[in-house]
Every structure is written in C-alpha cells, then in structure tokens.
Design a protein around this motif. Structure first.
Motif, PDB file in Angstrom:
ATOM      1  N   SER A   1       0.835  -1.202   0.000  1.00  0.00           N
ATOM      2  CA  SER A   1       0.000   0.000   0.000  1.00  0.00           C
ATOM      3  C   SER A   1       0.870   1.253   0.000  1.00  0.00           C
ATOM      4  O   SER A   1       2.054   1.206   0.356  1.00  0.00           O
ATOM      5  CB  SER A   1      -0.930   0.020   1.222  1.00  0.00           C
ATOM      6  N   ALA A   2       0.282   2.360  -0.383  1.00  0.00           N
ATOM      7  CA  ALA A   2       0.993   3.643  -0.390  1.00  0.00           C
ATOM      8  C   ALA A   2      -0.016   4.769  -0.450  1.00  0.00           C
ATOM      9  O   ALA A   2      -1.171   4.585  -0.876  1.00  0.00           O
ATOM     10  CB  ALA A   2       1.955   3.732  -1.575  1.00  0.00           C
ATOM     11  N   CYS A   3       0.396   5.944  -0.019  1.00  0.00           N
ATOM     12  CA  CYS A   3      -0.474   7.128  -0.011  1.00  0.00           C
ATOM     13  C   CYS A   3       0.323   8.316  -0.539  1.00  0.00           C
ATOM     14  O   CYS A   3       1.441   8.583  -0.079  1.00  0.00           O
ATOM     15  CB  CYS A   3      -0.966   7.405   1.410  1.00  0.00           C
TER      16      CYS A   3
ATOM     17  N   MET B   1       1.154  31.605  -4.655  1.00  0.00           N
ATOM     18  CA  MET B   1       0.015  30.781  -5.068  1.00  0.00           C
ATOM     19  C   MET B   1       0.435  29.452  -5.694  1.00  0.00           C
ATOM     20  O   MET B   1      -0.418  28.595  -5.960  1.00  0.00           O
ATOM     21  CB  MET B   1      -0.854  31.559  -6.056  1.00  0.00           C
ATOM     22  N   THR B   2       1.734  29.277  -5.945  1.00  0.00           N
ATOM     23  CA  THR B   2       2.227  28.055  -6.581  1.00  0.00           C
ATOM     24  C   THR B   2       2.931  27.118  -5.601  1.00  0.00           C
ATOM     25  O   THR B   2       3.345  26.024  -5.985  1.00  0.00           O
ATOM     26  CB  THR B   2       3.227  28.384  -7.711  1.00  0.00           C
ATOM     27  N   GLN B   3       3.075  27.532  -4.355  1.00  0.00           N
ATOM     28  CA  GLN B   3       3.910  26.800  -3.396  1.00  0.00           C
ATOM     29  C   GLN B   3       3.164  25.636  -2.744  1.00  0.00           C
ATOM     30  O   GLN B   3       2.614  25.741  -1.659  1.00  0.00           O
ATOM     31  CB  GLN B   3       4.435  27.762  -2.333  1.00  0.00           C
ATOM     32  N   ILE B   4       3.179  24.499  -3.410  1.00  0.00           N
ATOM     33  CA  ILE B   4       2.390  23.350  -2.960  1.00  0.00           C
ATOM     34  C   ILE B   4       3.253  22.300  -2.251  1.00  0.00           C
ATOM     35  O   ILE B   4       4.434  22.156  -2.533  1.00  0.00           O
ATOM     36  CB  ILE B   4       1.668  22.672  -4.144  1.00  0.00           C
ATOM     37  N   PRO B   5       2.627  21.541  -1.333  1.00  0.00           N
ATOM     38  CA  PRO B   5       3.311  20.386  -0.754  1.00  0.00           C
ATOM     39  C   PRO B   5       3.124  19.160  -1.643  1.00  0.00           C
ATOM     40  O   PRO B   5       2.136  19.036  -2.360  1.00  0.00           O
ATOM     41  CB  PRO B   5       2.581  20.198   0.582  1.00  0.00           C
ATOM     42  N   LEU B   6       4.093  18.273  -1.595  1.00  0.00           N
ATOM     43  CA  LEU B   6       4.018  16.975  -2.257  1.00  0.00           C
ATOM     44  C   LEU B   6       4.797  15.994  -1.397  1.00  0.00           C
ATOM     45  O   LEU B   6       5.993  16.199  -1.141  1.00  0.00           O
ATOM     46  CB  LEU B   6       4.623  17.041  -3.667  1.00  0.00           C
ATOM     47  N   PHE B   7       4.120  14.946  -0.916  1.00  0.00           N
ATOM     48  CA  PHE B   7       4.806  13.947  -0.099  1.00  0.00           C
ATOM     49  C   PHE B   7       4.058  12.623  -0.210  1.00  0.00           C
ATOM     50  O   PHE B   7       2.912  12.565  -0.665  1.00  0.00           O
ATOM     51  CB  PHE B   7       4.920  14.393   1.365  1.00  0.00           C
ATOM     52  N   ALA B   8       4.735  11.558   0.217  1.00  0.00           N
ATOM     53  CA  ALA B   8       4.137  10.228   0.104  1.00  0.00           C
ATOM     54  C   ALA B   8       4.562   9.347   1.263  1.00  0.00           C
ATOM     55  O   ALA B   8       5.640   9.534   1.856  1.00  0.00           O
ATOM     56  CB  ALA B   8       4.532   9.578  -1.219  1.00  0.00           C
ATOM     57  N   TRP B   9       3.699   8.383   1.578  1.00  0.00           N
ATOM     58  CA  TRP B   9       3.976   7.358   2.585  1.00  0.00           C
ATOM     59  C   TRP B   9       3.909   5.998   1.896  1.00  0.00           C
ATOM     60  O   TRP B   9       3.050   5.780   1.035  1.00  0.00           O
ATOM     61  CB  TRP B   9       2.933   7.423   3.698  1.00  0.00           C
TER      62      TRP B   9
END
Length: 411
Positions: free
Chosen positions: A278-280, A305-313
């Motif tokens: 599994s992963a998220c 307005m462009t500064q987004i988070p991106l991460f995964a588990w």
C-alpha cells in the motif's frame, strides 16, 4: 421537492424567498447538468485501447488531492507555527518522502487538475479533451477505482474534473451543492470515513482511492470544526515580526492547516492498517497567498500561489516490491517538479506498464529530468525562474552556499 431541497445553494437563502429559491436552484441545477453533458460529449476517447497492464493483486493506493494548501504554512516545511504536528512526527520517524521544490502549473483547480491527471502538460502541447486520463489507464489495467469528493459535484468551476471523476468505477459525492459556489455540507472528515469503510470491507483486486478535499479553500473558517481554535488574536511579533498581515485571515488559515494535518495523518493510518502492499500520495492543486490576503486568483498572481506540498507514505511491502521506484522517488526529492506531471508519477506509483507514459517526467524514474528553463506556471505563460519568484531564487542561493560549505559563515 425533496430532491430540490437537497441541491439547494444555501448561499442564496439570505436574499431569496423560499419559492424563488427552489425555482432558481432548479434552473441552476439544470444548467449545470447541461454543461456537464457537453463536457462529456467533448471527450471522445471512450473507444481507445489504453494498452495498460498491471499484475493481478490486492494492492491499495490512496491519492489525496489537496485544495489551496500552502506548504509554507506547514511546520512540515519549516513554518514557524506548529501546524502539522502529526505529519511532523511521521516524517521524523522516516515515514514520509517529502518534496521541497514542487509547484503548481496554475492557480485554479480546473487548469491544474486537467493537466495533472491526464497526459496533457505544459511542455507537450496536448489538449485536455483529446488526452488520456490516469483513470482511463487505471481502468485499462483492471484497477478498482473510487473517486470520493467534497468539492462541488456539478458546476462551472468543476465540470472538467467531474468528467475525469466520472471515469471511476465508483464515485461518491459528499458535497451536493452545484454552480459557482464553494459551499460544503460536511467537513473533509467525511472523506476519511468513506475510505475507512472501503478498507474495513476489504478489497478483491488492485484498488486506487482518490480523495478530493475541500481542504484549505476560503472561507478558511468553514474548513475546520468550530471548536478547533489553535490560533487566534494578534500575530506574535516573536514569530512574525512587524507586519501588516490580517491576523484573522492568517489564524483561520493556519487552523485549517491543523485540521488537514489530522485528516491526512488519519488517512495514512488507515492505509498503514491495510495488510499488504500500500501507499499514499498527497499533493495540493495550487497554493494560497495568505499573507497578502490574495487567495489564489490568477488575475492577482503571486508566486506564493504556486507553493504546494508533495509527499508520500509507503508500506514496507511497497518498499520491498517496488524498491527501484521507491529509490528513484527518494533520489529525486530535491528536484524541481511541476504538478502537471502527476500523471506520469501515478503510472509508476501504482506500478502500471503502458506506452502512454514519458519516463523523463516521472519522479519514480531514473530518467526524470526537468530543466529550470522548462519550468512554467499559468500554463506556460510565466517561467518559474522569473526574477520575482523569491522562493526559487532563495532555495537556489542556499543550495549554492551549501555546495561551497559556507552555511556556518552565514547569519
């Protein structure tokens, strides 16, 4: 009459009588449905052979589509307020792979997601209506797909996204409002509840669940429980210095970030409970300029307005089974990344094999490349390396200082 009351736009109550409210809502609903049908008719790729394969299995993937979340208001990304204590804890124990240089391809949901979730992007010139979506590919690879959303189901701001979502095997709309509104009936915790039901029921085949949050969209005070009041009053000078920020605006936004921290952590907890691979993955469509109180309207564009988070588990089973993809994802985490390439990332994220894929745009590929000169936002209208983008240039300068081993000499 009961049906009409369900889809009533509550924003109109204060200025319309009940009979007029029902008539107008019926007209709005009919208009939005017609727009939606036109969008469906424009998309003429239903007979395409998607050439997608995936080994049979019972793997679980959750993709969280955040809304209006600015990573610079997350303690996970160094914000001075402790707004993401739960994600901070998961990250501290090595549970997250976090990207520091991700940014959005636009500042509005539709232009962002119509590229993020299809083969169209800012560099290849493809049109959304003739491109292939990630849900098309997942269907071809025999995935069981869910789209659970707290965004407006049918509306001028959401029609193309509804077209994409309609490709899912099962679509659950928490938000029953229509039209150009951001009114919600429930908080985003309802999406977590729906995911919990899916996990508890067990899965029979490879499954992907998309959770489309209302997230941190204005009005911020409507995005979290009324009893959540982590921040209020004046902004502490010790944290914010002398400033002209609207304290109420900043406090309410930061409270909404605290609430999202709880929800995303709960989702990761549910995926972690799943016995198997599994992963998220979490990414936000765009950010929000909170300090300038400009929201995310492109007409008043700022790079905030462009500064987004991106991460995964990732589960231990995933790390073992897809070791190369996991290694590449870690290796690329300091790279620049525009979220119009989410499609390619998702292909590798869920382990699909297809010819509808560009390895140079996937963060899970050893071939990933994105030159600074190829980084754009507002769909190619503005270079991300523009002199006004202090976020890019500060990080570039700090990286140079670090490479010269001069950090200890800079105050």
């Amino acid at each position: 009459v009961v049906f009409l009351l369900v889809v009533v736009n509550l924003n109109l109550i204060e200025r319309l009588s009940i009979p007029s409210l029902i008539i107008n809502t019926k007209e709005v609903y009919a208009q939005e449905l017609e727009k939606f049908r036109k969008e469906l008719n424009k998309r003429k790729i239903g007979d395409v052979n998607f050439e997608a394969t995936k080994d049979e299995g019972k793997e679980l993937y959750v993709v969280i589509l955040g809304e209006s979340l600015n990573k610079n208001h997350m303690s996970l990304y160094g914000y001075q307020r402790n707004t993401t204590p739960l994600l901070d804890s998961i990250n501290k124990h090595g549970g997250l792979v976090k990207y520091n240089n991700a940014f959005s391809n636009h500042t509005h949901t539709i232009p962002v997601l119509t590229q993020a979730l299809t083969t169209a992007n800012q560099l290849n010139g493809e049109e959304y209506f003739t491109s292939i979506s990630i849900l098309d590919i997942m269907e071809g690879a025999d995935f069981d797909t869910y789209w659970i959303s707290n965004q407006v189901s049918y509306g001028e701001w959401d029609n193309p996204i509804s077209v994409l979502a309609d490709r899912a095997d099962r679509r659950i709309n928490i938000n029953t409002n229509v039209g150009t509104v951001t009114q919600t009936n429930f908080l985003d915790e309802r999406l977590v509840e729906e995911l919990s039901k899916i996990v508890d029921a067990g899965i029979d085949q490879n499954t992907v669940v998309f959770l489309h949050m209302m997230g941190n969209h204005g009005a911020y005070k409507n995005r979290y429980p009324k009893d959540l009041n982590s921040y209020s009053g004046k902004l502490p000078k010790g944290l914010f210095g002398e400033n002209n920020y609207w304290a109420k605006n900043v406090n309410e936004y930061d409270n909404s970030v605290v609430y999202q921290d709880q929800l995303v952590s709960d989702v990761i907890g549910l995926v972690n409970e799943f016995k198997g691979t599994s992963a998220c993955l979490y990414f936000s469509d765009h950010s929000e300029d909170v300090f300038a109180n400009k929201g995310h309207n492109a007409s008043g564009f700022t790079f905030a307005m462009t500064q987004i988070p991106l991460f995964a588990w990732f589960s231990e089973g995933y790390k073992s089974k897809y070791a190369t993809a996991y290694y590449n994802f870690n290796s690329n985490k300091e790279s620049l990344f525009s979220n119009d390439f989410i499609y390619e990332l998702l292909i590798d994220f869920v382990g699909i094999r297809t010819s509808h894929y560009d390895a140079e745009r996937s963060l899970m590929s050893s071939e990933y490349r994105l030159r600074d000169s190829d980084c754009f936002t507002l769909h190619g209208k503005l270079g991300y390396t523009d002199s006004k983008n202090i976020f890019y240039h500060q990080k570039k300068n700090l990286a140079t200082i670090d490479s010269l081993d001069l950090k200890s000499k800079i105050y």
